[in-house]
Design an enzyme around this catalytic site. Structure first.
Site, PDB file in Angstrom:
ATOM      1  NE  ARG A 176       5.974   0.633 -25.980  1.00 18.58           N
ATOM      2  CZ  ARG A 176       5.817  -0.199 -27.016  1.00 18.58           C
ATOM      3  NH1 ARG A 176       4.710  -0.343 -27.445  1.00 18.58           N
ATOM      4  NH2 ARG A 176       6.809  -0.705 -27.886  1.00 18.58           N
ATOM      5  CE  LYS A 193       6.912   5.841  -3.661  1.00 19.20           C
ATOM      6  NZ  LYS A 193       7.919   5.986  -2.404  1.00 19.20           N
ATOM      7  CD  GLU A 227       3.756   1.163   6.804  1.00 17.69           C
ATOM      8  OE1 GLU A 227       3.733   2.460   6.862  1.00 17.69           O
ATOM      9  OE2 GLU A 227       4.376   0.486   6.213  1.00 17.69           O
ATOM     10  CE  LYS A 235       1.210   6.239   0.084  1.00 19.07           C
ATOM     11  NZ  LYS A 235       1.588   4.850  -0.188  1.00 19.07           N
ATOM     12  CD  GLU A 273       9.623   9.241  -1.728  1.00 20.97           C
ATOM     13  OE1 GLU A 273       8.935   8.403  -1.688  1.00 20.97           O
ATOM     14  OE2 GLU A 273      10.749   8.919  -0.941  1.00 20.97           O
ATOM     15  NE  ARG A 300       4.385   9.007  -2.430  1.00 18.10           N
ATOM     16  CZ  ARG A 300       4.086   8.467  -3.309  1.00 18.10           C
ATOM     17  NH1 ARG A 300       3.903   9.027  -4.606  1.00 18.10           N
ATOM     18  NH2 ARG A 300       3.752   7.150  -3.255  1.00 18.10           N
ATOM     19  CG  ASN A 328      10.315   7.291   2.956  1.00 18.94           C
ATOM     20  OD1 ASN A 328       9.528   6.481   2.612  1.00 18.94           O
ATOM     21  ND2 ASN A 328      11.008   8.325   2.187  1.00 18.94           N
ATOM     22  CG  HIS A 367       9.305   3.409   6.291  1.00 20.49           C
ATOM     23  ND1 HIS A 367       8.521   3.708   7.027  1.00 20.49           N
ATOM     24  CD2 HIS A 367       8.639   2.348   5.389  1.00 20.49           C
ATOM     25  CE1 HIS A 367       7.129   3.211   6.877  1.00 20.49           C
ATOM     26  NE2 HIS A 367       7.533   2.329   5.666  1.00 20.49           N
ATOM     27  CG  HIS A 390      13.257   0.154   4.283  1.00 20.09           C
ATOM     28  ND1 HIS A 390      12.947   1.491   3.760  1.00 20.09           N
ATOM     29  CD2 HIS A 390      12.090  -0.282   3.956  1.00 20.09           C
ATOM     30  CE1 HIS A 390      11.845   1.597   3.187  1.00 20.09           C
ATOM     31  NE2 HIS A 390      11.224   0.324   3.303  1.00 20.09           N
ATOM     32  CG  HIS A 430       7.095  -3.173   5.603  1.00 19.56           C
ATOM     33  ND1 HIS A 430       8.251  -2.346   5.402  1.00 19.56           N
ATOM     34  CD2 HIS A 430       6.283  -1.963   5.600  1.00 19.56           C
ATOM     35  CE1 HIS A 430       8.017  -0.995   5.241  1.00 19.56           C
ATOM     36  NE2 HIS A 430       6.917  -0.621   5.087  1.00 19.56           N
TER      37      HIS A 430
END
Ligand SMILES: NC(=O)c1ccc[n+]([C@@H]2O[C@H](COP(=O)([O-])OP(=O)(O)OC[C@H]3O[C@@H](n4cnc5c(N)ncnc54)[C@H](O)[C@@H]3O)[C@@H](O)[C@H]2O)c1
Ligand SMILES: [Zn+2]
Length: 371
Positions: free
Chosen positions: A124, A146, A188, A230, A240, A244, A248, A251, A255, A268
């Protein structure tokens, strides 16, 4: 070697952690970060065989007197899977890891995302430290908490927020990264500059050749500015729900390009490069940007020579983009620019606008190939 390390503190709801950038793995990190490393009975490193063969000596020297147990994940996005997390958790259990153990994720974004997720769910939740070894991981994925893995249905569909205790980014390890990976990560940072840090954008614009040569001072400056941007955004909007989302930028379509290519065609960062070209075009068409500003931003992106856009139809990319998990029901959310360093989130971008901009990016890519 004198170690020059700059530290940025990331503040989150659950506490704060340092991101140290520079020759972060020269000298003893155990002494420097005694609050995190000392009194750990068990320390585990998750890495890939390639990275370990290049950098194990540097990492092991930095960790002395600790002697970590090393776990491996093979390189590649295809190993960012739940099955691998189960295997790694079983290996941790077999090696006696308990709640007080520390996991170090030593690798690129794949190792960071899998390591972070493993740390989030093993017993956990155990502590972990990110030691990112790609430019992409240093400027972006290692910060923000993330973590997660891919499903067949899509990227990053299973995961959790779990912040590391520290991020130690050693720009020296970037010396063995391929130019293609380096440049993909740099996109990025270009994104970071375009959405919120005009000075960073100008720095990259002026220093592209020095970046390719991996000049340490230049790389450090880029990592620091990107992390600072960031960490500010993550501090203001950890989960987000608002700000935030600007991260993206590029993106939504990026994506879609990755998904349409089966995640193999472009890296990416390269897909994000083309995604940014599309978003810049929409911004210009709406008169949010002048043609001169759009052209300047596109020039910096294409100077890094992203591989050509595979020949998907604009319609196919649009369909995939509409499925993106970041879209709220009924509206297509898009991050656009109102100037260099000034992002804006809009909800009303029409299919026609996106289709036109994708077609323009495809045409630009073809024209570059024909030259
Ligand atoms: N968590 C986040 O916020 C976040 C943000 C952006 C991206 N990501 C994730 O990051 C992943 C991509 O990360 P990446 O671009 O670092 O790719 P990656 O982790 O696959 O690494 C790229 C390649 O470089 C090799 N490599 C790593 N360090 C090296 C070094 N120092 N020298 C030589 N080779 C080295 C790796 O073995 C691999 O083959 C994706 O899965 C993406 O979803 C996560
Ligand atoms: Zn990204």
């Amino acid at each position: 070697m004198r170690s020059i390390v700059h530290t940025i503190t990331v503040q989150t709801a659950s506490g704060e952690y340092p991101v140290s950038i520079g020759n972060a793995l020269s000298g003893s990190v155990v002494k420097r970060f005694s609050a995190i490393f000392s009194q750990r009975k068990n320390v585990y490193v998750l890495t890939s065989p390639e990275i370990w063969s290049l950098w194990s000596a540097r990492l092991l020297a930095a960790l002395l007197p600790l002697e970590p147990v090393v776990l491996f994940l093979r390189s590649g996005e295809q190993f960012k899977r739940l099955g691998e997390v189960e295997r790694l958790a079983s290996e941790l259990a077999g090696a006696g890891a308990d709640r007080s153990s520390l996991l170090i994720a030593f690798g690129g974004g794949v190792i960071g995302d899998v390591g972070g997720f493993l740390a989030a769910i093993y017993m956990r939740g155990i502590d972990y430290v990110q030691m990112p070894t790609t430019l992409l991981a240093q400027v972006d994925s290692s910060v923000g908490g993330k973590t997660g893995v891919n499903l067949r249905a899509g990227k990053n569909l299973v995961g959790s927020f779990h912040h590391p205790r520290a991020v130690l980014a050693d720009t020296h390890v970037l010396s063995t990264l391929s130019t293609r990976e380096l440049r993909a990560g740099l996109h990025e940072s270009i994104k970071a500059g375009l959405i919120r840090d005009a000075a960073l954008f100008r720095f990259i614009e002026k220093n592209t050749p020095a970046i390719d040569r991996r000049e340490p001072g230049v790389l450090e400056k880029i990592v620091r500015a990107s992390v600072r941007m960031k960490s500010e955004v993550v501090h203001l909007d950890e989960r987000e729900s608002g700000l935030r989302m600007i991260l993206n930028f590029g993106h939504t379509i990026g994506h879609a390009i990755e998904a349409a290519g089966g995640y193999g065609a472009l890296l990416h960062g390269e897909a994000v490069a083309w995604g940014m070209v599309v978003a810049l075009r929409i911004s210009r068409n709406r008169n949010y940007l002048t043609a001169a500003v759009e052209e300047r931003a596109v020039r910096v992106i294409v100077a890094l020579d992203p591989p050509p856009l595979p020949s998907f139809s604009a319609k196919r990319l649009l369909t995939i983009a509409s499925r993106d998990k970041k879209n709220r029901a009924g509206s297509r959310r898009f991050v656009l620019l109102q100037g260099i360093g000034q992002a804006v989130v809009v909800e009303d971008v029409s299919d026609a606008e996106v289709t036109e901009a994708i077609a323009a990016a495809i045409a630009m890519s073809r024209a570059r190939q024909a030259r």
